[in-house]
Design a protein around this motif. Structure first.
Motif, PDB file in Angstrom:
ATOM      1  N   ALA A  19      55.211  50.846  57.691  1.00  9.70           N
ATOM      2  CA  ALA A  19      53.781  50.634  57.916  1.00  9.70           C
ATOM      3  C   ALA A  19      52.957  51.181  56.753  1.00  9.70           C
ATOM      4  CB  ALA A  19      53.353  51.294  59.221  1.00  9.70           C
ATOM      5  N   ARG A  20      53.596  51.354  55.595  1.00  6.29           N
ATOM      6  CA  ARG A  20      52.936  51.927  54.410  1.00  6.29           C
ATOM      7  C   ARG A  20      52.293  53.267  54.756  1.00  6.29           C
ATOM      8  NH1 ARG A  20      50.037  47.764  50.497  1.00  6.29           N
ATOM      9  NH2 ARG A  20      51.351  48.814  48.966  1.00  6.29           N
ATOM     10  N   ASN A  21      52.977  53.982  55.629  1.00  4.86           N
ATOM     11  CA  ASN A  21      52.541  55.305  56.069  1.00  4.86           C
ATOM     12  C   ASN A  21      51.163  55.303  56.722  1.00  4.86           C
ATOM     13  OD1 ASN A  21      54.904  56.768  55.413  1.00  4.86           O
ATOM     14  ND2 ASN A  21      54.303  56.774  53.265  1.00  4.86           N
ATOM     15  N   ALA A  22      50.799  54.174  57.340  1.00  4.61           N
ATOM     16  CA  ALA A  22      49.605  54.162  58.180  1.00  4.61           C
ATOM     17  C   ALA A  22      49.798  55.167  59.313  1.00  4.61           C
ATOM     18  CB  ALA A  22      49.356  52.764  58.732  1.00  4.61           C
ATOM     19  N   MET A  23      48.702  55.743  59.759  1.00  4.12           N
ATOM     20  CA  MET A  23      48.786  56.863  60.689  1.00  4.12           C
ATOM     21  C   MET A  23      48.664  56.402  62.136  1.00  4.12           C
ATOM     22  SD  MET A  23      49.309  60.093  60.250  1.00  4.12           S
ATOM     23  CE  MET A  23      48.771  60.237  58.547  1.00  4.12           C
ATOM     24  N   ASP A  24      49.708  56.689  62.906  1.00  2.00           N
ATOM     25  CA  ASP A  24      49.665  56.481  64.344  1.00  2.00           C
ATOM     26  C   ASP A  24      49.546  57.841  65.026  1.00  2.00           C
ATOM     27  OD1 ASP A  24      52.194  57.494  63.868  1.00  2.00           O
ATOM     28  OD2 ASP A  24      53.230  56.025  65.121  1.00  2.00           O
ATOM     29  N   PHE A  56      51.032  56.569  49.859  1.00  2.42           N
ATOM     30  CA  PHE A  56      50.563  57.844  50.401  1.00  2.42           C
ATOM     31  C   PHE A  56      50.157  57.668  51.859  1.00  2.42           C
ATOM     32  CE2 PHE A  56      47.230  61.016  51.249  1.00  2.42           C
ATOM     33  CZ  PHE A  56      47.952  62.179  50.990  1.00  2.42           C
ATOM     34  N   CYS A  57      49.199  56.788  52.102  1.00  5.29           N
ATOM     35  CA  CYS A  57      48.805  56.463  53.482  1.00  5.29           C
ATOM     36  C   CYS A  57      47.848  55.285  53.440  1.00  5.29           C
ATOM     37  CB  CYS A  57      48.133  57.658  54.154  1.00  5.29           C
ATOM     38  SG  CYS A  57      47.528  57.303  55.837  1.00  5.29           S
ATOM     39  N   ALA A  58      48.163  54.239  54.198  1.00  7.26           N
ATOM     40  CA  ALA A  58      47.337  53.036  54.238  1.00  7.26           C
ATOM     41  C   ALA A  58      46.218  53.137  55.266  1.00  7.26           C
ATOM     42  CB  ALA A  58      48.207  51.817  54.528  1.00  7.26           C
ATOM     43  N   GLY A  59      45.973  54.338  55.770  1.00 10.06           N
ATOM     44  CA  GLY A  59      44.869  54.540  56.704  1.00 10.06           C
ATOM     45  C   GLY A  59      45.319  54.560  58.153  1.00 10.06           C
ATOM     46  N   TRP A  60      44.365  54.418  59.013  1.00 10.17           N
ATOM     47  CA  TRP A  60      44.611  54.414  60.449  1.00 10.17           C
ATOM     48  C   TRP A  60      45.367  53.147  60.811  1.00 10.17           C
ATOM     49  CZ3 TRP A  60      39.899  55.310  64.256  1.00 10.17           C
ATOM     50  CH2 TRP A  60      40.345  55.981  65.398  1.00 10.17           C
ATOM     51  N   ASP A  61      46.425  53.277  61.589  1.00 12.97           N
ATOM     52  CA  ASP A  61      47.218  52.125  62.007  1.00 12.97           C
ATOM     53  C   ASP A  61      46.334  51.172  62.811  1.00 12.97           C
ATOM     54  OD1 ASP A  61      48.967  50.390  63.492  1.00 12.97           O
ATOM     55  OD2 ASP A  61      50.603  51.770  63.056  1.00 12.97           O
ATOM     56  N   VAL A 111      44.265  54.711  51.013  1.00 10.91           N
ATOM     57  CA  VAL A 111      43.054  53.945  51.289  1.00 10.91           C
ATOM     58  C   VAL A 111      42.558  54.219  52.706  1.00 10.91           C
ATOM     59  CG1 VAL A 111      43.618  52.135  49.626  1.00 10.91           C
ATOM     60  CG2 VAL A 111      44.425  51.919  51.979  1.00 10.91           C
ATOM     61  N   ALA A 112      41.250  53.935  52.900  1.00 15.90           N
ATOM     62  CA  ALA A 112      40.604  54.173  54.192  1.00 15.90           C
ATOM     63  C   ALA A 112      40.853  55.629  54.612  1.00 15.90           C
ATOM     64  CB  ALA A 112      41.108  53.159  55.206  1.00 15.90           C
ATOM     65  N   GLY A 113      41.409  55.829  55.799  1.00 13.26           N
ATOM     66  CA  GLY A 113      41.681  57.190  56.230  1.00 13.26           C
ATOM     67  C   GLY A 113      42.691  57.914  55.366  1.00 13.26           C
ATOM     68  N   GLY A 114      43.549  57.159  54.674  1.00 17.48           N
ATOM     69  CA  GLY A 114      44.484  57.791  53.750  1.00 17.48           C
ATOM     70  C   GLY A 114      43.767  58.426  52.573  1.00 17.48           C
ATOM     71  N   MET A 115      42.679  57.814  52.135  1.00 16.44           N
ATOM     72  CA  MET A 115      41.844  58.405  51.097  1.00 16.44           C
ATOM     73  C   MET A 115      41.201  59.681  51.626  1.00 16.44           C
ATOM     74  SD  MET A 115      38.700  56.552  49.108  1.00 16.44           S
ATOM     75  CE  MET A 115      37.697  57.404  47.893  1.00 16.44           C
TER      76      MET A 115
END
Length: 212
Positions: A19-24, A56-61, A111-115
């Motif tokens: 999930a490109r490290n999107a956050m769940d 790094f993190c693609a933001g909120w899932d 990006v998004a929340g990952g930023m």
């Protein structure tokens, strides 16, 4: 989420590459627990925060976002009206107030929340191919994890507003130029460089360094 240790330097790894490290929610809870463990351990001095698998993190899932109550989307993550300890941020540790340095090792998208998570860290090391961006602008999801406060502090009000309102891509080169990151390294080298910086910081007497 797992922790790898090298002396007093801990690397906190978020590994959800599919999930490109999107956050769940599960990842967010696990990251909070990992950073709380780091902050409480007297043998730990500096943390590196790294996303495994090229992001790094693609933001909120967005799958998790789509399941939220649209009338009260943040729900039990709202700040308590009567005071008291705040719950974790939507993306995990962004509301923690750490007593020790945390360095973001950014590969690929943050990006998004990952930023916002990267900006929560004290220092950012970016690979030359990494990038930031308020990509949540495209989906009608606001910055809700500290980005509207932290970004102006780093780059100034006008530049922060331009980045936030346009939702455009911010490359590593531009990030370094405007003060959004502190070091740019070759592709694939962010973790190693961040850990090297962490070891450099950890060799000093820590009480004085932390107070500064």
């Amino acid at each position: 989420v797992r922790i790898e240790k090298s002396g007093s330097v801990w690397t906190v790894i978020h590994s959800r590459p599919e999930a490109r490290n999107a956050m769940d929610p599960a990842s967010a809870d696990a990251l909070v627990a990992a950073f709380e463990e780091f902050d409480a351990d007297s043998k730990a001095d500096v943390a590196v925060f790294w996303g495994e698998g090229g992001a790094f993190c693609a933001g909120w899932d967005l799958k998790a976002v789509s399941s939220l109550d649209q009338g009260n989307p943040v729900g039990n993550l709202d700040f308590p009206k009567g005071g008291g300890k705040a719950p974790r941020g939507p993306l995990g540790p962004s509301r923690l107030e750490m007593s020790k340095p945390v360095i973001a090792a950014v590969e690929g998208p943050a990006v998004a929340g990952g930023m916002e998570l990267a900006m929560w860290c004290d220092v950012r090391v970016m690979a030359e191919s990494a990038y930031f961006g308020v990509y949540c602008r495209r989906w009608g999801v606001p910055l809700i994890d500290g980005g509207t406060v932290r970004l102006p502090r780093l780059v100034g009000q006008g530049k922060a507003l331009e980045i936030i309102m346009t939702g455009r891509k911010v490359t590593a080169e531009e990030s370094y130029r405007i003060g959004l990151c502190e070091k740019v390294v070759p592709h694939g080298g962010a973790r190693k460089a961040a850990e090297g910086l962490a070891q450099e910081i950890a060799r000093f007497p820590q009480e004085c360094m932390r107070s500064d």
